[in-house]
Design an enzyme around this catalytic site. Sequence first.
Site, PDB file in Angstrom:
ATOM      1  CB  SER A 260      18.332  30.645  49.838  1.00 49.95           C
ATOM      2  OG  SER A 260      18.611  31.758  49.101  1.00 49.95           O
TER       3      SER A 260
ATOM      4  N   GLY B 135      21.303  32.870  47.444  1.00 52.56           N
ATOM      5  CA  GLY B 135      20.671  33.421  46.102  1.00 52.56           C
ATOM      6  C   GLY B 135      19.399  34.338  46.364  1.00 52.56           C
ATOM      7  CD  GLU B 136      15.719  32.407  47.096  1.00 53.63           C
ATOM      8  OE1 GLU B 136      15.242  32.117  46.075  1.00 53.63           O
ATOM      9  OE2 GLU B 136      16.716  31.799  47.410  1.00 53.63           O
ATOM     10  CG  LEU B 137      20.876  39.029  51.227  1.00 49.36           C
ATOM     11  CD1 LEU B 137      19.674  39.452  52.208  1.00 49.36           C
ATOM     12  CD2 LEU B 137      22.089  38.831  51.769  1.00 49.36           C
TER      13      LEU B 137
END
Length: 936
Positions: free
Chosen positions: A700, A869-871
């Site tokens: 991210s 994106g990662e969260l």
Amino acid sequence: MIKKVLIVNGVERHLIVDQEALLSDVLRKQLHLTSVKVGCATGTCGACNVILNGKLVRTCTTRMKRVENRSTITTTEGIGTPLNLHPIQKALIFHGAIQCGFCTPGFVVSIKALLDSNPNPTREDVRDWFDKYKNACRCTGYISIVDAAMDAAKVLRGEMSASVLEYKAPADGRVYGTRYPRPTSIAKTCGLWDFGNDKADQLPEGTLHAALAYADVAHAIIKGIDTSAAEKAPGVVKIVTHKDVKGKNRITGLITFPTNKGDGWDRPILCDKKVYQYGDAIAIAIADTKEHAEAAAKLVKFDLEVLPHYMNAPAAMAPDAIEIHPGTPNVYFHQGLVKGEDTKPIMEKAAYVVEGEYYLGRQPQMPIEPDVGFGYINDEGKVCLHTKSICLQLHQAMIAPGIGKEVDDIVIVQNPCGSSFGYKFCPSNEALLAVATMAVDGKPVHLSCSWAQLQFYTGKRSPFWFKVKIAADKDGKFLAAETDWSVDHGPYSEFGDLLTQRGMQYCFAGYDIPNMRGEGRTVCTNHCWGAPFRAYGSPQAFFASESLIDELAKKMGKDPFEIRELNCYRPGATTPTQQTPEVFVFPEQFAALRPKYERAIANAKLRSTDTKKCGVGVSLGIYGCGLDGPDTSEAWAELLPNNEVMIGNSWQDHGQGADMGTLAFAHETLTKALGLKPSQINLCMNDSSLTPNSGPSGGSRHNVVTGNAIRVSCENLLKGMQKADGTYRTYDEMKKEGIETKYMGSWTTPCTPCDVETGKGEPFCIYMYGLFLAEVEVDVNTGKASCYKMTHVADVGTITNQLVVDGQIYGGLAQGIGLALTEDFEMIKAHSNMIGAGFPFCNDIPDDLEIIYVTKPRELGAFGAGGVGELPLTAPHCAVINAIDNACGARIRHLPAYPEKILAALNSPKKAFDVSDALAQGYVCQDVNSAPPKKK
């Protein structure tokens, strides 16, 4: 061969076809209708859907002998065009139901067939239709696609104007923070966005095709390679082995930590001395057609001395295990954690102490598009590689020594990418393509793997074997934590040390724990190599800590929501790396989630029956935006002769919306001064010969680091354009005055790496923070669990684009539910197809996904932005597993939570399914022929 007349998209076409040919090949290769995407090639993804004689069919499994003469066929090209979009296409764009776009044409056709047969469907009808016809999407979480289908139906019934589905710009003309559609949307909905195999079909005549010859064992000494039969096979031009490789024949893992006991040169391009994992490439067959190449590859013979297969970390760590890479121990990297006081005395005196062991396995990324690319040598003598790479400049550096070229003699271009979710952070086919095209004097060579090869050859999420322990006082305040983790990183070391650090950074992150001790290690095994996957390292870490916190709450008789709220980050708290969080948002997030949590508990009680038990689970997740330590990105902005602007960067897009991010940051920086419309900002992206080093698409990072680089480049351009009176020069004026029209911009995070002994450091300047609330139903007779609602409270800084951010979260939540319940790549052969690997289809994901934004602008983010994106994949699976325990009292400590594991836990006196149970019952791979336990 036979002549057939087909009515394709309303036009009569006369064709000579092979009756055994696939309809997908006829449409793609003979009629050049490349909206027909071939993903799985087994009829289970729906990307190749067309309407044949009024019925939806999957063309990748339909032979021409089943297609009657004068059949009517409708593909996406026949439904709508860029200048005349169908309401279905407008609705998909309006709802942001497009990410990578590979599955999109298949959904366009599928929705058309549905609405032709049922003009007034319910949401359940739409979802059942997608399930029935196996329309798979890995990016969106399905909810926005269902929304689009419902709105398109309204338009076609005359209940809503199609104009409602058109983007309405705000009065100030801003793009940043709006629902502006990503620039590639129209091409993707019309099937005109060409992916790797589409582009390969556009290569010059004489293009060659490659196939890999690989071993069907996981660990062996290569005593001989016999290519004689393959060389005589029809159409063969060359059989390439390690002897043809000009360089070191190794991909460098770019080892950076001095404590790493390996040298980073452990991954061969083509195996020469040993096979290290199932599917390792030993030779490349190059022929005039793909079919000839694949046939020749099967004729390559290997003389192998099979060695013991160490398919998991405990096996590779055993005292009698041999070194997989001779000279390097199987445990080759250690990461320590030292924070605060010694934890042992604190644990001895604490009112409450709990400990547990947890396993999160080899989750497969499962993009619909398999790995694909092509290479050639250009007129400048440079090796040019067009692939799904999400790290152009990094991959240049990783493969250059291995193929015997300088970095500047390699060009990498990212093809439109049918998603990656991180596996393309590692080079997969880049070095193979380079070696192949160099071996045939630079002729174009195309390499496309099957979906099964995608599974067993490319990297997967690395399993973590995690032991954790936590102490709390009588009120539930956390006092100390201890962690111990082993990372099964497969046979290749690239990024393994970084991943092992993630275990230290994220286990128990989010909570104020003053005293921590821990040690992690990277383990070399013979299972599939470990590659980045969305939320890299954090799902494994949070599964351990978020499960244990629930078990602590249960032991204390305390509400799991409240114990988390009591201990979450507040001013004065520090992370496991002893960093002070840049914002303190969790108290607000818990306040926002509390009424949802209370409603969910009440609803679960109402829904529960004697056989269907409902429960609620919560979890917390965090992820840093960037690469550890100082992280730099570059971009350029250029004023064009028509006074429009072009932005250049290497923000590689694998569905996350790099096109939209680039446009939003550039427009926000430039529009007040220049009054540019979005259409006047042009994008030049992802060609290492043209675009600067913006760094990898992972972690991210781009929205923060490249967002700032774009901002700086545009600000530099404005400085060059600005006159003394504050107005701005035109292109002609700048040229006349001899002023440069192209300006670079770069930005670096003010961060420090983590110490390998203590973990201390400030690895990221911006983090993402979130809470997850899962509502789950468990059938106690079958053990099957399903998630019927997921709520996510997210803080990702300011919203760069609402459609993109919503889409990223929906997709991440869906992957988290899949991780909890079905997704796995433990058994190599059984899990090398979409069904076996547990790919979530539409009805596997709830239609009720709710996002609550609690936004705190970041001081260092461009216009306050963080990443996203990662969260959403940090910890949703933890909430699902906690909800299962809440529903029926079954604690699952080994993922995924298959029905038989839940049943075993329900029938066990301990009411749990442990890691030891998984080992004993055959859920852990022992060799390449291991199979899942038979269902009872």
